[in-house]
Design a protein around this motif. Structure first.
Motif, mmCIF file in Angstrom:
data_model
loop_
_atom_site.group_PDB
_atom_site.id
_atom_site.type_symbol
_atom_site.label_atom_id
_atom_site.label_comp_id
_atom_site.label_asym_id
_atom_site.label_seq_id
_atom_site.Cartn_x
_atom_site.Cartn_y
_atom_site.Cartn_z
ATOM 1 N N LEU A 16 100.445 -25.882 53.028
ATOM 2 C CA LEU A 16 101.731 -25.245 53.253
ATOM 3 C C LEU A 16 102.440 -25.845 54.466
ATOM 4 C CD1 LEU A 16 102.418 -21.599 52.747
ATOM 5 C CD2 LEU A 16 102.991 -22.482 54.975
ATOM 6 N N THR A 17 103.747 -26.089 54.306
ATOM 7 C CA THR A 17 104.604 -26.439 55.434
ATOM 8 C C THR A 17 105.796 -25.485 55.419
ATOM 9 O OG1 THR A 17 105.890 -28.082 54.191
ATOM 10 C CG2 THR A 17 103.954 -28.884 55.404
ATOM 11 N N ASP A 21 96.710 -28.967 71.239
ATOM 12 C CA ASP A 21 95.717 -28.679 70.210
ATOM 13 C C ASP A 21 96.428 -28.205 68.939
ATOM 14 O OD1 ASP A 21 93.859 -29.221 72.181
ATOM 15 O OD2 ASP A 21 93.391 -27.113 72.557
ATOM 16 N N GLU A 22 95.773 -28.444 67.822
ATOM 17 C CA GLU A 22 96.309 -28.021 66.533
ATOM 18 C C GLU A 22 95.296 -27.085 65.877
ATOM 19 O OE1 GLU A 22 98.756 -30.403 63.232
ATOM 20 O OE2 GLU A 22 96.691 -31.084 63.415
ATOM 21 N N LEU A 23 95.782 -25.950 65.375
ATOM 22 C CA LEU A 23 94.926 -24.992 64.695
ATOM 23 C C LEU A 23 94.943 -25.239 63.194
ATOM 24 C CD1 LEU A 23 96.055 -21.651 66.404
ATOM 25 C CD2 LEU A 23 94.061 -23.047 66.972
ATOM 26 N N TYR A 38 101.975 -16.361 61.172
ATOM 27 C CA TYR A 38 100.906 -16.646 60.213
ATOM 28 C C TYR A 38 99.842 -15.557 60.236
ATOM 29 C CZ TYR A 38 103.060 -21.280 60.112
ATOM 30 O OH TYR A 38 103.945 -22.318 60.005
ATOM 31 N N LYS A 39 99.436 -15.133 61.417
ATOM 32 C CA LYS A 39 98.426 -14.068 61.515
ATOM 33 C C LYS A 39 98.948 -12.772 60.909
ATOM 34 C CE LYS A 39 95.770 -15.817 65.411
ATOM 35 N NZ LYS A 39 95.346 -15.585 66.816
ATOM 36 N N VAL A 69 99.011 -25.869 62.647
ATOM 37 C CA VAL A 69 100.078 -25.457 63.541
ATOM 38 C C VAL A 69 99.661 -25.793 64.973
ATOM 39 C CG1 VAL A 69 99.193 -23.071 63.669
ATOM 40 C CG2 VAL A 69 101.585 -23.536 64.241
ATOM 41 N N VAL A 70 100.608 -26.276 65.750
ATOM 42 C CA VAL A 70 100.349 -26.543 67.158
ATOM 43 C C VAL A 70 100.012 -25.208 67.829
ATOM 44 C CG1 VAL A 70 101.365 -27.345 69.332
ATOM 45 C CG2 VAL A 70 101.821 -28.585 67.208
#
Length: 167
Positions: A86-87, A157-159, A134-135, A123-124
């Motif tokens: 997904l984007t 960091d990217e999750l 998102y959560k 996501v960053v």
């Protein structure tokens, strides 16, 4: 504002939207003027997605202007046909109006209709607004890539996040 499914006639306006998003969104992947996609290439991408049963793009439009989108990119490979990547992107002036939630709800509906059992995204980590959205919409963190994205001189960091469906 309304949400509608993309069609291949949207190639030029979607490409223009993406270029605007590249200029104004801090956490999107492309730097301003880095996108080299042509309208012809965009038309082909949209046409291929429209033919795939596990891929789709929805647009949030204000009058006839694209102000946001969600793309679900599936695979033709049997072992991962149940997964969609997904984007999502929304013009800055339209953030914090519930559009992201509505687009993610459309993605949920598409996942159910197409048999996608897992939607995943990256996501960053510093993009707190997106992580919160998102959560709130049921995505869970699954992992982290340290220093995966460089914005200016800052390494971020990217999750990895995903939402699983049990239907």
């Amino acid at each position: 504002m309304r949400i509608r499914k993309a069609d291949k006639g949207d190639a030029k306006s979607f490409l223009q939207f993406q270029c605007l998003l590249d200029q104004e969104a801090t956490y999107m992947l492309f730097e301003p003027h880095e996108r080299t996609t042509t309208v012809r290439q965009q038309r082909k991408i949209l046409a291929e997605m429209l033919q795939a049963d596990t891929s789709c793009i929805y647009f949030a439009v204000d009058e006839d202007e694209i102000i946001g989108y969600v793309g679900i990119y599936g695979s033709y490979l049997e072992r991962i046909r149940h997964v969609g990547y997904l984007t999502i992107g929304i013009r800055q002036a339209y953030c914090n109006q519930g559009i992201g939630k509505q687009l993610l709800e459309k993605a949920d509906m598409f996942a159910k209709a197409s048999g996608v059992k897992r939607l995943e995204l990256t996501v960053v980590k510093e993009n707190k607004r997106a992580v919160h959205l998102y959560k709130k919409c049921g995505y869970q963190e699954e992992g982290i890539r340290k220093s995966a994205v460089r914005i200016g001189d800052v390494w971020m960091d990217e999750l990895y996040m995903a939402k699983l469906y049990n239907y």
